[in-house]
Structures are given as C-alpha cells and as structure tokens.
Design a protein around this motif. Structure first.
Motif, PDB file in Angstrom:
ATOM      1  N   VAL A  37       0.838  -1.198   0.000  1.00  0.00           N
ATOM      2  CA  VAL A  37       0.000   0.000   0.000  1.00  0.00           C
ATOM      3  C   VAL A  37       0.876   1.253   0.000  1.00  0.00           C
ATOM      4  N   LEU A  38       1.944   1.242   0.755  1.00  0.00           N
ATOM      5  CA  LEU A  38       2.851   2.384   0.811  1.00  0.00           C
ATOM      6  C   LEU A  38       3.544   2.607  -0.530  1.00  0.00           C
ATOM      7  N   GLN A  39       4.005   1.546  -1.165  1.00  0.00           N
ATOM      8  CA  GLN A  39       4.684   1.682  -2.460  1.00  0.00           C
ATOM      9  C   GLN A  39       3.726   2.163  -3.557  1.00  0.00           C
ATOM     10  N   GLU A  40       2.510   1.642  -3.559  1.00  0.00           N
ATOM     11  CA  GLU A  40       1.537   2.082  -4.566  1.00  0.00           C
ATOM     12  C   GLU A  40       1.161   3.550  -4.359  1.00  0.00           C
ATOM     13  N   GLY A  41       1.001   3.954  -3.121  1.00  0.00           N
ATOM     14  CA  GLY A  41       0.725   5.364  -2.839  1.00  0.00           C
ATOM     15  C   GLY A  41       1.896   6.249  -3.234  1.00  0.00           C
ATOM     16  N   ALA A  42       3.119   5.771  -3.035  1.00  0.00           N
ATOM     17  CA  ALA A  42       4.310   6.543  -3.406  1.00  0.00           C
ATOM     18  C   ALA A  42       4.404   6.717  -4.915  1.00  0.00           C
ATOM     19  N   LYS A  43       4.026   5.710  -5.673  1.00  0.00           N
ATOM     20  CA  LYS A  43       4.039   5.832  -7.137  1.00  0.00           C
ATOM     21  C   LYS A  43       3.082   6.925  -7.600  1.00  0.00           C
ATOM     22  N   THR A  54      -6.174  12.967  -1.025  1.00  0.00           N
ATOM     23  CA  THR A  54      -6.854  11.860  -1.706  1.00  0.00           C
ATOM     24  C   THR A  54      -5.995  10.604  -1.693  1.00  0.00           C
ATOM     25  N   ILE A  55      -4.720  10.738  -1.982  1.00  0.00           N
ATOM     26  CA  ILE A  55      -3.804   9.586  -1.982  1.00  0.00           C
ATOM     27  C   ILE A  55      -3.701   9.005  -0.579  1.00  0.00           C
ATOM     28  N   ILE A  56      -3.577   9.863   0.414  1.00  0.00           N
ATOM     29  CA  ILE A  56      -3.467   9.401   1.800  1.00  0.00           C
ATOM     30  C   ILE A  56      -4.753   8.691   2.224  1.00  0.00           C
ATOM     31  N   ASN A  57      -5.906   9.257   1.868  1.00  0.00           N
ATOM     32  CA  ASN A  57      -7.178   8.614   2.208  1.00  0.00           C
ATOM     33  C   ASN A  57      -7.354   7.289   1.475  1.00  0.00           C
ATOM     34  N   ASP A  58      -6.894   7.212   0.225  1.00  0.00           N
ATOM     35  CA  ASP A  58      -6.957   5.953  -0.525  1.00  0.00           C
ATOM     36  C   ASP A  58      -6.086   4.883   0.133  1.00  0.00           C
ATOM     37  N   MET A  59      -4.904   5.277   0.586  1.00  0.00           N
ATOM     38  CA  MET A  59      -4.020   4.321   1.265  1.00  0.00           C
ATOM     39  C   MET A  59      -4.671   3.812   2.550  1.00  0.00           C
ATOM     40  N   LYS A  60      -5.268   4.732   3.299  1.00  0.00           N
ATOM     41  CA  LYS A  60      -5.912   4.339   4.551  1.00  0.00           C
ATOM     42  C   LYS A  60      -7.127   3.451   4.286  1.00  0.00           C
ATOM     43  N   SER A  61      -7.934   3.821   3.304  1.00  0.00           N
ATOM     44  CA  SER A  61      -9.128   3.011   3.018  1.00  0.00           C
ATOM     45  C   SER A  61      -8.750   1.633   2.476  1.00  0.00           C
ATOM     46  N   GLU A  62      -7.648   1.543   1.747  1.00  0.00           N
ATOM     47  CA  GLU A  62      -7.166   0.239   1.268  1.00  0.00           C
ATOM     48  C   GLU A  62      -6.815  -0.666   2.445  1.00  0.00           C
ATOM     49  N   LEU A  63      -6.131  -0.118   3.425  1.00  0.00           N
ATOM     50  CA  LEU A  63      -5.774  -0.905   4.606  1.00  0.00           C
ATOM     51  C   LEU A  63      -7.008  -1.296   5.425  1.00  0.00           C
ATOM     52  N   VAL A  64      -7.984  -0.409   5.500  1.00  0.00           N
ATOM     53  CA  VAL A  64      -9.186  -0.680   6.283  1.00  0.00           C
ATOM     54  C   VAL A  64     -10.090  -1.680   5.563  1.00  0.00           C
ATOM     55  N   ILE A  76      -0.416   7.773   9.128  1.00  0.00           N
ATOM     56  CA  ILE A  76       0.297   7.990   7.865  1.00  0.00           C
ATOM     57  C   ILE A  76       0.900   9.381   7.913  1.00  0.00           C
ATOM     58  N   SER A  77       2.212   9.448   7.774  1.00  0.00           N
ATOM     59  CA  SER A  77       2.887  10.744   7.688  1.00  0.00           C
ATOM     60  C   SER A  77       3.624  10.787   6.356  1.00  0.00           C
ATOM     61  N   ALA A  78       3.455  11.895   5.652  1.00  0.00           N
ATOM     62  CA  ALA A  78       4.002  11.978   4.299  1.00  0.00           C
ATOM     63  C   ALA A  78       4.287  13.424   3.915  1.00  0.00           C
ATOM     64  N   THR A  79       5.063  13.594   2.847  1.00  0.00           N
ATOM     65  CA  THR A  79       5.370  14.911   2.295  1.00  0.00           C
ATOM     66  C   THR A  79       4.123  15.446   1.585  1.00  0.00           C
ATOM     67  N   THR A  80       3.560  16.514   2.126  1.00  0.00           N
ATOM     68  CA  THR A  80       2.353  17.069   1.524  1.00  0.00           C
ATOM     69  C   THR A  80       2.619  18.366   0.759  1.00  0.00           C
ATOM     70  N   SER A  81       3.834  18.884   0.863  1.00  0.00           N
ATOM     71  CA  SER A  81       4.168  20.092   0.109  1.00  0.00           C
ATOM     72  C   SER A  81       4.611  19.709  -1.307  1.00  0.00           C
ATOM     73  N   LEU A  82       4.330  20.561  -2.260  1.00  0.00           N
ATOM     74  CA  LEU A  82       4.653  20.296  -3.661  1.00  0.00           C
ATOM     75  C   LEU A  82       6.165  20.187  -3.836  1.00  0.00           C
ATOM     76  N   THR A  83       6.592  19.087  -4.411  1.00  0.00           N
ATOM     77  CA  THR A  83       8.013  18.793  -4.592  1.00  0.00           C
ATOM     78  C   THR A  83       8.269  18.572  -6.071  1.00  0.00           C
ATOM     79  N   TYR A  84       9.230  19.303  -6.621  1.00  0.00           N
ATOM     80  CA  TYR A  84       9.513  19.200  -8.049  1.00  0.00           C
ATOM     81  C   TYR A  84      10.437  18.032  -8.357  1.00  0.00           C
ATOM     82  N   ARG A  85      10.572  17.769  -9.634  1.00  0.00           N
ATOM     83  CA  ARG A  85      11.342  16.625 -10.112  1.00  0.00           C
ATOM     84  C   ARG A  85      12.760  16.611  -9.543  1.00  0.00           C
ATOM     85  N   GLU A  86      13.274  15.406  -9.322  1.00  0.00           N
ATOM     86  CA  GLU A  86      14.608  15.110  -8.790  1.00  0.00           C
ATOM     87  C   GLU A  86      14.769  15.454  -7.307  1.00  0.00           C
TER      88      GLU A  86
END
Length: 125
Positions: A37-43, A54-64, A76-86
């Motif tokens: 679930v973590l790898q699919e959300g990261a992709k 939406t991605i975070i909620n999808d990951m949580k709902s998948e686990l539930v 679930i803790s994740a980078t929520t700020s916009l991050t550019y390529r590389e």
C-alpha cells in the motif's frame, strides 16, 4: 497438585506451538500489505509531486477495507508540500501489530508495524 500444574503448563505451551506458525504468517502478510500500500501510494505521489489528501485517504481506506485494520489506529505521515522533479518524497505508515503467540506473555516484539519509503518526485511544472 503438581500433576495438574504440569498438565496446564503443557497445554499452554502446546497451544502456543500449534498457533504460532499461523499467527506469524498473518503477521508477515500484514507487513507485506502495509509495504505494498505504501509503495503504490508513493508511485501515485511521485506523479502528483506530493502526497495529496486523496492519496493518503486511498491508502488508509485500502488498509481498512481490504486488510481489516482499524482506521483510527493507522498513522500515515508523508510529504504534503509540492516537490519538483529530482527531489525526494518521503512517507511512512504505522499500524498496530497483531499477536504472534496465542498468549501474550511470550510476545516481546514491537507493538506496531512501521514502514518507510523514499521516492523521487516526477512532477514538472
């Protein structure tokens, strides 16, 4: 009295030996589920440039929904700020861990399953 005590001790040990393999297998499946679930959300987040709500909620709902985890205990803790390529996006999921032994007196491992990931962002403005 010692005969009764010996029978109860034998029963407890036998029950743990019988159920430990299946409980250990379930624990390994839960670990794998969290990892997938973590790898699919990261992709998905790599394309978006961040972990959207939406991605975070999808990951949580998948686990539930698919793996029967308690929604209130999933962290679930994740980078929520916009991050550019590389640049890297990071995320982690922490869920409660089930028992490995039938009786909890033998379980000395961690109480949670925690997985982390780090992936390069592919977001281009």
């Amino acid at each position: 009295m010692s005969g009764v005590l010996a029978k109860w001790m034998t029963l407890i040990i036998a029950a743990n030996i019988m159920f430990a393999p299946i409980l250990s297998y379930i624990d390994s499946l839960h670990r794998e589920a969290v990892e997938v679930v973590l790898q699919e959300g990261a992709k998905k987040a790599a394309i978006e440039g961040r972990f959207t709500p939406t991605i975070i909620n999808d990951m949580k709902s998948e686990l539930v929904d698919n793996y029967n985890f308690d929604s209130s205990k999933i962290i679930i803790s994740a980078t929520t700020s916009l991050t550019y390529r590389e640049n890297y996006l990071t995320a982690s999921i922490e869920v409660p861990r089930g028992p490995i032994f039938l009786f909890d007196i033998f379980n000395s491992g961690p109480d949670t399953i925690k997985k982390n990931t780090k992936i390069l962002s592919e977001y281009i403005d």
